[in-house]
Write a protein that holds these residues in place. Sequence first.
Motif, short mmCIF file in Angstrom:
data_model
loop_
_atom_site.label_atom_id
_atom_site.label_comp_id
_atom_site.label_asym_id
_atom_site.label_seq_id
_atom_site.Cartn_x
_atom_site.Cartn_y
_atom_site.Cartn_z
N MET A 30 30.62 33.09 38.85
CA MET A 30 30.79 33.69 37.53
C MET A 30 31.21 35.16 37.63
SD MET A 30 27.65 31.96 35.42
CE MET A 30 28.18 32.65 33.85
N ILE A 31 30.63 35.87 38.57
CA ILE A 31 31.01 37.27 38.79
C ILE A 31 32.48 37.32 39.20
CG2 ILE A 31 30.67 39.29 40.28
CD1 ILE A 31 28.43 38.97 38.22
N ASP A 32 32.89 36.40 40.07
CA ASP A 32 34.29 36.34 40.50
C ASP A 32 35.23 36.13 39.31
OD1 ASP A 32 33.53 36.66 43.11
OD2 ASP A 32 33.84 34.57 43.69
N GLU A 33 34.75 35.45 38.28
CA GLU A 33 35.57 35.18 37.10
C GLU A 33 35.50 36.29 36.07
OE1 GLU A 33 35.71 31.44 35.34
OE2 GLU A 33 36.04 30.42 37.23
N GLY A 34 34.74 37.33 36.36
CA GLY A 34 34.71 38.46 35.46
C GLY A 34 33.48 38.60 34.59
N TYR A 35 32.51 37.70 34.71
CA TYR A 35 31.27 37.82 33.94
C TYR A 35 30.46 39.00 34.46
CZ TYR A 35 31.79 33.18 31.83
OH TYR A 35 32.23 32.12 31.12
N GLY A 36 29.74 39.64 33.59
CA GLY A 36 28.83 40.70 34.00
C GLY A 36 27.57 40.09 34.60
N GLU A 37 26.87 40.86 35.42
CA GLU A 37 25.64 40.38 36.05
C GLU A 37 24.61 39.95 35.02
OE1 GLU A 37 24.01 43.06 38.96
OE2 GLU A 37 25.95 43.32 39.93
N ALA A 127 39.87 40.89 30.09
CA ALA A 127 39.10 41.47 28.99
C ALA A 127 37.64 41.66 29.40
CB ALA A 127 39.20 40.59 27.74
N HIS A 128 37.07 40.71 30.14
CA HIS A 128 35.69 40.84 30.63
C HIS A 128 35.56 42.03 31.58
CE1 HIS A 128 33.75 37.29 28.99
NE2 HIS A 128 34.78 36.56 29.36
N LYS A 129 36.60 42.26 32.37
CA LYS A 129 36.57 43.33 33.36
C LYS A 129 37.07 44.66 32.80
CE LYS A 129 39.05 41.92 36.83
NZ LYS A 129 39.68 41.41 38.05
N GLY A 130 37.75 44.63 31.65
CA GLY A 130 38.32 45.85 31.09
C GLY A 130 39.57 46.30 31.82
N THR A 131 40.33 45.33 32.35
CA THR A 131 41.56 45.65 33.07
C THR A 131 42.76 45.06 32.33
OG1 THR A 131 41.39 43.68 34.49
CG2 THR A 131 40.34 45.69 35.29
N SER A 141 58.85 39.12 40.87
CA SER A 141 59.01 40.42 40.24
C SER A 141 58.16 40.50 38.97
CB SER A 141 60.48 40.69 39.91
OG SER A 141 60.97 39.73 39.00
N VAL A 142 57.81 41.71 38.57
CA VAL A 142 56.97 41.91 37.39
C VAL A 142 57.78 41.69 36.12
CG1 VAL A 142 55.58 43.58 36.11
CG2 VAL A 142 55.43 43.50 38.60
N GLN A 143 57.28 40.84 35.25
CA GLN A 143 57.91 40.57 33.98
C GLN A 143 57.40 41.53 32.91
OE1 GLN A 143 57.08 36.65 32.42
NE2 GLN A 143 58.57 36.85 30.76
N ARG A 144 56.05 41.67 32.84
CA ARG A 144 55.47 42.56 31.85
C ARG A 144 54.00 42.81 32.19
NH1 ARG A 144 53.47 39.12 26.75
NH2 ARG A 144 53.37 37.10 27.74
N LYS A 145 53.44 43.83 31.53
CA LYS A 145 52.03 44.16 31.66
C LYS A 145 51.40 44.02 30.28
CE LYS A 145 52.58 47.27 35.55
NZ LYS A 145 52.28 48.58 36.10
N ILE A 146 50.18 43.47 30.24
CA ILE A 146 49.48 43.26 28.99
C ILE A 146 48.15 44.03 29.04
CG2 ILE A 146 48.42 41.56 27.45
CD1 ILE A 146 50.27 39.44 28.80
N LYS A 147 47.96 44.93 28.11
CA LYS A 147 46.69 45.64 27.99
C LYS A 147 45.72 44.72 27.26
CE LYS A 147 48.25 49.70 29.40
NZ LYS A 147 48.07 50.04 30.76
N THR A 148 44.46 44.66 27.71
CA THR A 148 43.50 43.76 27.09
C THR A 148 42.66 44.44 26.03
OG1 THR A 148 41.88 44.13 28.82
CG2 THR A 148 43.38 42.26 29.11
N GLY A 149 42.63 45.73 25.99
CA GLY A 149 41.89 46.42 24.95
C GLY A 149 40.41 46.59 25.21
N SER A 150 39.88 46.10 26.33
CA SER A 150 38.44 46.26 26.61
C SER A 150 38.21 47.43 27.52
CB SER A 150 37.87 45.02 27.27
OG SER A 150 37.85 43.96 26.36
#
Length: 150
Positions: A30-37, A127-131, A141-150
């Motif tokens: 779960m931590i690997d998937e971005g859940y908080g402790e 979003a869980h990680k704030g990244t 190649s990079v297509q785009r970047k998406i801000k998650t807002g967290s």
Amino acid sequence: MPWSMKDYPASLKNLEKPARKKAIDIANAMIDEGYGEGRAIPIATSKAKEWAENASTDEIDDFLTHDDETERDADPSSGSGPELMNKPEHVIKHKKGWAVKAEGAKRVSEIKDTKKEAIERAKEIAAHKGTEVIVHLADGSVQRKIKTGS
């Protein structure tokens, strides 16, 4: 923080050994998937208790055949550690579809059939990680970047 049978949250100390090992494995995933402790530990504890109540003796014995080791005891460099929590999630082409992978991770966290599904999952994790999410084209190649807002 990744846990092992040698280093785990105090709240797991009263669990029987099979349930404790299962809870550690679930919480680490779960931590690997971005859940908080704070969310991972109680959910993992509940699921591990449920598993222990419903597992057969053979299943429990098989689960414990690797001594006291969890995946992280056997290979502390495996999987995602806390250093990946601040890294963006990438959506990359994979031979089985589209994959979600944290920057710097050794392996993908999920594979989806479509790019759209992979982007949605990457957005949830980020979003869980704030990244952010970095979406790649099939050529890498990079297509785009998406801000998650967290």
